[in-house]
Design an enzyme around this catalytic site. Structure first.
Site, PDB file in Angstrom:
ATOM      1  N   CYS A   1       0.839  -1.213   0.000  1.00  0.00           N
ATOM      2  CA  CYS A   1       0.000   0.000   0.000  1.00  0.00           C
ATOM      3  C   CYS A   1       0.871   1.258   0.000  1.00  0.00           C
ATOM      4  O   CYS A   1       0.420   2.329  -0.382  1.00  0.00           O
ATOM      5  CB  CYS A   1      -0.957   0.026   1.198  1.00  0.00           C
ATOM      6  SG  CYS A   1      -0.191   0.531   2.772  1.00  0.00           S
TER       7      CYS A   1
ATOM      8  N   HIS B   1       7.173 -13.695  17.678  1.00  0.00           N
ATOM      9  CA  HIS B   1       5.846 -14.331  17.577  1.00  0.00           C
ATOM     10  C   HIS B   1       5.823 -15.476  16.558  1.00  0.00           C
ATOM     11  O   HIS B   1       4.854 -16.239  16.516  1.00  0.00           O
ATOM     12  CB  HIS B   1       4.774 -13.306  17.176  1.00  0.00           C
ATOM     13  CG  HIS B   1       4.598 -12.204  18.165  1.00  0.00           C
ATOM     14  ND1 HIS B   1       4.307 -12.437  19.492  1.00  0.00           N
ATOM     15  CD2 HIS B   1       4.690 -10.851  18.036  1.00  0.00           C
ATOM     16  CE1 HIS B   1       4.223 -11.271  20.125  1.00  0.00           C
ATOM     17  NE2 HIS B   1       4.457 -10.296  19.267  1.00  0.00           N
TER      18      HIS B   1
HETATM   19  N1  6DK Z   1      -1.756  -4.628  16.218  1.00  0.00           N
HETATM   20  C1  6DK Z   1       5.871  -7.183  18.628  1.00  0.00           C
HETATM   21  O1  6DK Z   1       6.043  -5.894  19.156  1.00  0.00           O
HETATM   22  C2  6DK Z   1       4.663  -7.275  17.704  1.00  0.00           C
HETATM   23  O2  6DK Z   1       5.761  -8.057  19.734  1.00  0.00           O
HETATM   24  C3  6DK Z   1       3.357  -6.883  18.316  1.00  0.00           C
HETATM   25  C4  6DK Z   1       2.194  -7.234  17.432  1.00  0.00           C
HETATM   26  C5  6DK Z   1       0.872  -6.716  17.964  1.00  0.00           C
HETATM   27  C6  6DK Z   1      -0.279  -7.155  17.133  1.00  0.00           C
HETATM   28  C7  6DK Z   1      -1.601  -6.624  17.641  1.00  0.00           C
HETATM   29  C8  6DK Z   1      -1.661  -5.124  17.511  1.00  0.00           C
HETATM   30  C9  6DK Z   1      -1.723  -3.321  15.767  1.00  0.00           C
HETATM   31  C10 6DK Z   1      -1.839  -2.224  16.612  1.00  0.00           C
HETATM   32  C11 6DK Z   1      -1.851  -0.930  16.101  1.00  0.00           C
HETATM   33  C12 6DK Z   1      -1.750  -0.733  14.726  1.00  0.00           C
HETATM   34  C13 6DK Z   1      -1.624  -1.825  13.886  1.00  0.00           C
HETATM   35  C14 6DK Z   1      -1.611  -3.113  14.406  1.00  0.00           C
HETATM   36  F1  6DK Z   1       6.995  -8.717  17.315  1.00  0.00           F
HETATM   37  C15 6DK Z   1       7.119  -7.537  17.846  1.00  0.00           C
HETATM   38  F2  6DK Z   1       7.339  -6.645  16.902  1.00  0.00           F
HETATM   39  F3  6DK Z   1       8.166  -7.549  18.638  1.00  0.00           F
HETATM   40  O3  6DK Z   1      -1.582  -4.435  18.479  1.00  0.00           O
HETATM   41 ZN    ZN Z   2       6.064  -6.154  21.083  1.00  0.00          ZN
END
Ligand code: 6DK
Ligand code: ZN
Length: 398
Positions: free
Chosen positions: A34, A168
């Protein structure tokens, strides 16, 4: 190797006292099709900001810059299935000669259309058919190479400035911005190739590293200690309960310091330092690792509103945790970036951690945080962790 000219040997012994920095521009190319970063907090500007900070402060010149490489498919397969490795480790140009029936048993056969118009593995995890494979393999290769050089004593310690993140990613599942579990791959390589028997992984990203936990859940050679926001399973990814302590041979080699109680109050330095003092360091010292790998996400830092954090750990606190880990494994510590989305916060935290790695004096923790007792829910978390871990780790009982 011990061979080589006196000059080469001199360089090696000099490197042996040096902090390694692993980075490559190729990791910037993992970008949603995008083309709009505002939909995707995990973007290349993160690495760019941190690099700029290391340049501005001159810290980059105190580090040994590692010539990065992509992880081989074989290295990736030490943690991931063949189908997963080929699907995310190749692009259409180098995949055309592969047998596509390989992918038949993958759980994700269809990608999702994102709201921004791009393509993802799930709604969080954008995937660029051309460039994600190179970036994710470069991220893993950086961590593997750096971990190798630190483990063998070629470098003193190191910082891997990498993306996409990895913790993850499971054996056969990309999720939460992650494709290949770089830290897990590095740990596997150190175990298989260098025969290291005691590898400690500390994960201070605000999210639980479900992938790392699952890969070593029955493995006593890799001790996984995670500190994360849990909120009784309601915070992403929902795993990481204190009762998840490992199984079979790996019983007691999985430690989850899972904070609950929401953001009233948000956890900060007082809680993280208390966790280090009462659980992380006592268990880590008892384990006596050969090397320490850190899933160093900085999304527990101030400047990360929910859902991507909510806590307020200071840059200085990350540096102090780094310094404490440097008392283990004769200082063989490798930090690998995971999450962290506020560009100022992650640059502050990275700068502070690299200062710690290079042996500089650290900025002090604020007087207020040092004086403040940990909040009630954190005390309950720590008591709970101590209760479940005091079987395998009597040292936590004090
Ligand atoms: N999604 C991590 O920091 C990744 O552990 C975190 C992933 C979170 C997924 C759920 C979530 C969003 C929030 C805001 C905007 C878009 C998506 F893997 C690492 F990067 F380390 O909060
Ligand atoms: Zn994280």
């Amino acid at each position: 190797s011990p061979q080589g000219s006196p000059q080469e040997q001199l360089n090696i012994s000099k490197q042996g006292a040096t902090t390694g920095l692993a980075y490559d521009n190729m990791m910037l190319k993992h970008q949603c099709v995008c083309g709009d970063n505002s939909h995707h907090p995990e973007h290349g500007g993160r690495l760019h900001s941190i690099m700029a900070r290391l340049q501005e402060t001159g810290l980059i010149h105190r580090c040994h810059y590692l010539r990065a490489r992509k992880a081989t498919l074989e290295e990736i397969q030490s943690c991931h299935s063949e189908a997963h490795t080929l699907l995310f480790g190749t692009n259409p140009l180098n995949r055309s000669r592969l047998d596509m029936s390989m992918f038949a048993d993958l759980p994700i056969k269809s990608f999702v259309r994102l709201h921004c118009g791009g393509i993802g593995v799930d709604l969080d995890t954008t995937w660029n058919e051309m460039h994600t494979s190179s970036a994710a393999r470069m991220a893993a290769g950086c961590v593997v190479d750096l971990a190798y050089k630190v483990a063998t004593g070629e470098l003193r310690n190191g910082f891997a400035l990498v993306r996409p993140p990895g913790h993850h990613a499971e054996h056969q599942q990309a999720m939460g911005f992650c494709f290949f579990n770089s830290i897990a791959i590095a740990a596997r390589q150190l175990h298989q190739k260098l025969n290291l028997k005691k590898i400690l992984i500390v994960d201070w990203d605000v999210h639980h590293g479900n992938g790392t936990q699952s890969m070593f859940y029955d493995d006593r050679h890799v001790l996984y200690i995670s500190m994360h926001r849990y909120d009784d399973g309601s915070f992403f990814p929902g795993t990481g309960a204190p009762t998840e302590v490992g199984e079979c041979d790996g019983y007691g080699f999985n430690v989850n310091i899972a904070f609950s109680g929401g953001l009233k109050p948000p956890m900060g330095d007082a809680e993280y330092l208390a966790a280090f003092r009462s659980v992380v360091m006592p268990i880590a010292r008892e384990f006596d690792p050969d090397v320490v790998l850190v899933s160093a996400g900085f999304d527990a830092a101030d400047g990360h509103p929910s859902p991507l954090g909510g806590y307020k750990v200071s840059a200085s606190c990350f540096a102090h945790m780094t310094k404490q880990l440097m008392t283990l494994a004769r200082g063989k510590v490798v930090l690998a970036l995971e999450g962290g989305y506020n560009l100022t916060s992650i640059s502050d935290a990275s700068e502070a951690c690299v200062r710690a790695l290079t042996g500089e004096d650290l900025p002090p923790i604020s007087e207020h945080e040092l004086a403040r007792p940990p909040c009630q829910s954190a005390l309950e978390t720590l008591q709970n962790v101590i209760a479940v871990q005091s079987g395998p780790w009597p040292v936590v009982r004090r």
